[in-house]
Design a protein around this motif. Sequence first.
Motif, short mmCIF file in Angstrom:
data_model
loop_
_atom_site.label_atom_id
_atom_site.label_comp_id
_atom_site.label_asym_id
_atom_site.label_seq_id
_atom_site.Cartn_x
_atom_site.Cartn_y
_atom_site.Cartn_z
N CYS A 36 0.84 -1.20 0.00
CA CYS A 36 0.00 0.00 0.00
C CYS A 36 0.88 1.25 0.00
CB CYS A 36 -0.91 -0.01 1.23
SG CYS A 36 -2.07 1.37 1.27
N ASN A 37 0.70 2.08 -1.00
CA ASN A 37 1.51 3.30 -1.13
C ASN A 37 0.75 4.56 -0.75
OD1 ASN A 37 3.82 1.91 -2.15
ND2 ASN A 37 2.79 1.75 -4.14
N GLU A 38 -0.37 4.39 -0.10
CA GLU A 38 -1.14 5.55 0.32
C GLU A 38 -0.49 6.24 1.53
OE1 GLU A 38 -3.66 6.94 -1.15
OE2 GLU A 38 -3.89 5.42 -2.71
N PRO A 39 -0.75 7.54 1.66
CA PRO A 39 -1.56 8.40 0.80
C PRO A 39 -0.81 8.84 -0.45
CG PRO A 39 -0.71 9.67 2.63
CD PRO A 39 -0.28 8.26 2.87
N ALA A 40 -1.54 8.88 -1.56
CA ALA A 40 -0.99 9.32 -2.84
C ALA A 40 -1.98 10.26 -3.48
CB ALA A 40 -0.72 8.11 -3.74
N GLY A 41 -1.53 10.99 -4.50
CA GLY A 41 -2.42 11.89 -5.21
C GLY A 41 -3.01 12.95 -4.30
N THR A 42 -4.31 13.16 -4.42
CA THR A 42 -4.95 14.19 -3.60
C THR A 42 -4.89 13.84 -2.12
OG1 THR A 42 -7.05 13.11 -4.08
CG2 THR A 42 -6.52 15.07 -5.37
N ALA A 43 -4.92 12.55 -1.79
CA ALA A 43 -4.82 12.17 -0.37
C ALA A 43 -3.50 12.65 0.22
CB ALA A 43 -4.96 10.66 -0.22
N ALA A 44 -2.43 12.64 -0.57
CA ALA A 44 -1.15 13.14 -0.08
C ALA A 44 -1.21 14.64 0.20
CB ALA A 44 -0.05 12.84 -1.11
N ALA A 45 -2.02 15.36 -0.59
CA ALA A 45 -2.20 16.79 -0.32
C ALA A 45 -3.02 16.99 0.94
CB ALA A 45 -2.88 17.46 -1.51
N TRP A 46 -4.07 16.21 1.09
CA TRP A 46 -4.98 16.41 2.22
C TRP A 46 -4.31 16.11 3.56
CZ3 TRP A 46 -8.93 13.28 -1.04
CH2 TRP A 46 -9.55 14.14 -1.96
N VAL A 47 -3.41 15.13 3.63
CA VAL A 47 -2.81 14.81 4.93
C VAL A 47 -1.86 15.89 5.41
CG1 VAL A 47 -3.06 12.31 4.63
CG2 VAL A 47 -0.93 13.43 3.92
N GLY A 48 -1.45 16.80 4.54
CA GLY A 48 -0.57 17.88 4.96
C GLY A 48 -1.30 19.16 5.33
N ARG A 49 -2.63 19.11 5.30
CA ARG A 49 -3.40 20.33 5.46
C ARG A 49 -4.65 20.07 6.30
NH1 ARG A 49 -0.79 19.78 0.77
NH2 ARG A 49 -0.15 21.63 -0.42
N THR A 50 -4.97 20.99 7.18
CA THR A 50 -6.25 20.99 7.89
C THR A 50 -6.68 22.44 8.04
OG1 THR A 50 -5.72 18.96 9.11
CG2 THR A 50 -7.48 20.35 9.98
N TYR A 51 -7.82 22.76 7.43
CA TYR A 51 -8.34 24.13 7.46
C TYR A 51 -9.78 24.12 7.96
CZ TYR A 51 -4.35 25.90 4.78
OH TYR A 51 -3.09 26.28 4.39
N TYR A 52 -10.16 25.24 8.54
CA TYR A 52 -11.50 25.38 9.10
C TYR A 52 -12.36 26.32 8.25
CZ TYR A 52 -8.91 23.60 13.09
OH TYR A 52 -8.10 22.85 13.90
N VAL A 53 -13.65 26.14 8.36
CA VAL A 53 -14.60 27.07 7.75
C VAL A 53 -14.69 28.28 8.67
CG1 VAL A 53 -16.96 27.43 6.98
CG2 VAL A 53 -15.87 25.19 6.67
#
Length: 672
Positions: free
Chosen positions: A281-298
């Motif tokens: 398993c090479n996850e996170p990859a693609g957009t998931a790799a972007a999402w794990v580096g970021r957490t933003y609020y509304v």
Amino acid sequence: MSSRLCFKLALGSILLWWLALPLAWAGPSLGECHGMKNLVFVAHQDDDLLFMNPDIDQVIDAGGCVQTVYLTAAERGEGVRYMLGRARGVRAAYALMADSNDNWTETETVYGGKHQARFSLNANPRVVLVHMRLEDPWLGKGWGSLTPLSRTESIAGTSAKALGSYSESYTRADLVATLAAIIADYGPTVIRHMDDSISIPYTSLCWRCIGHDHPDHIASARLVRDAIRMAPGDYAEAAYVDYPTQERGVNLTAAEIAAKTNAFKRYAQDDYQYCPNPKQCNEPAGTAAAWVGRTYYVVRRNESPALIKTGSNGYLLFTTGEQNSAANVLASDNAQADKDPGWESLGGRTASGVVAFRWVDGRAGIVTRDTMGRLWINTQKTGAGWQGWHSLRDMHSMRLPLVVSLSDGQPAFLLQDSTGALQYCSGVLPDDYVVGSCTAVPRLKGFLTEAVMAVNADNLISVFAADRSGRLWVTSQNKADPQTWYPWRHMASIHSSGGLAAMRDAGGQMVLFWRNQANGNMMRTDEVVKPGGQRVWDAAQDLGFSYVGRPSIGLNEHGYVTVAALEQAGSSLMLVEKQGMTRLGTGVDSAPALCAVDNQLVLISRSSDASQKYWVWKRVAGIWQAPRLLSEPPHAGGGSYAPLPVPAAGEAPRAFTGTPSVPPPAAASGPI
């Protein structure tokens, strides 16, 4: 709509709410949760891991309770086997976050007459996962069509069916009532949910389009917000940006990214769409790799900015960035009124606003709050720049605290602790960040969260609060012993729905504003001194206009109490002063910040522009100048709060150093 039909609809909602209540209150106690009861609502298994971590992980690490509710089966039309695999994956991920064995106990819950599957982690029963299992295929050819959840949320008369052994259907009303009952049962201190703010029609959403999201994410959040209105309580709320985080900068530390990556990868090993071969398993990859580096609020458009005067006849404007989820500051000098000064990001990662104040030595200070309730403080350096974030030790609050300046110039704070009680704290010094003392304000059952405080004629603190039945109450520090408080006193003949503001006038008497429960209008009453020295409240005045949110209050350039409020989103401001009322501007989305600067009055509010711009109104020599529109805060510059050690004597505090540098992820071929 006829009054009879309105009554029937209201009665139906109440009946659904009553039917949704469980037979027993099963939530853990606040003590068992170490003051942190987190109720999480997401559409799919993996939404919490990709968009809400590291927050959930940190709550578990701190000994808090987490109950995550998954609205859909997330099976993509592939049946029960795939649904169960994804559920098995999130259990494994939560066990990893809890540093425990992956052993769970499954039970059944019943909310709203419907059944849900509930899993409790054996080694840490503070961690619970609940599955509603609504079927989740695209109802068309994919993006541009609806799902059962988004259809049920948006189209009257439709329903969504649960997959598996509980083959039950939910209407929209069923869903809201069920979610509200879960909230009431659990008794959270914070509710975390997805992004309800995206206004793009569900059938116009597309994959990888800028600003777009999955329809299930938006639908789940809208249903949760309706449930919150049905089940009000003493809890905070945090909404998370989802797919669009990939369009923003990395704002997590390397350690947070590593922990978030490990939890998601453990989940993905049980999701064959991510990892056909779990051992490779090479996850996170693609957009998931972007999402794990970021957490933003509304960050809501109606969040008011903060404004304080500087020593150079200018002002400092503070706001939480809608793009960077960070505190931002803009410094303006009245001598350069035609210049648009630039914003500076002060970092941090918050879903709340910013509170600004002045220390006794004249330096500016600000307080923000993270979603665990910890309070963080940043102070101007004696020269230029800012010291960096420090945790206010021993101070946690369910909401952003209020602040007033005491007679000696020191700031004092009013916060709401995890039990819902109000705490008054003073004695915080600018360079040691230790609270001198906190005293508990007497409990007031069922009060609205918009309590306000002000310094009264005795140079002590008075606190005003409205309760959910519309009664208005006041308590004050005891003159004989300021560490204690008088019992709450009901202010007779006043019926309020919140919207409070209070301040002492130039003569030392209190002025109080509130929203009339009957017609929504702003009301005013003044404290007067009767012969013999007794203080009483005079007859209430109806000021003749309705407003939303909490008004701003301060002294104008002549030293008189001034209050300003937003009539409604996208509308105008109303300014109330001794000499009368003034309507200012159009296209305004937030209540203003106001202050007197060098014999001028300045008001600043968030505009209705799509980008986060601010209107500035300035009155000079009694004449209103043409309003200016300030540029938006930076899109970058946010980052997780880094606890800084308290410096030794003579040592300068370390400054916020920004976000880690992480290369952008590779492109992905399809949606999660």
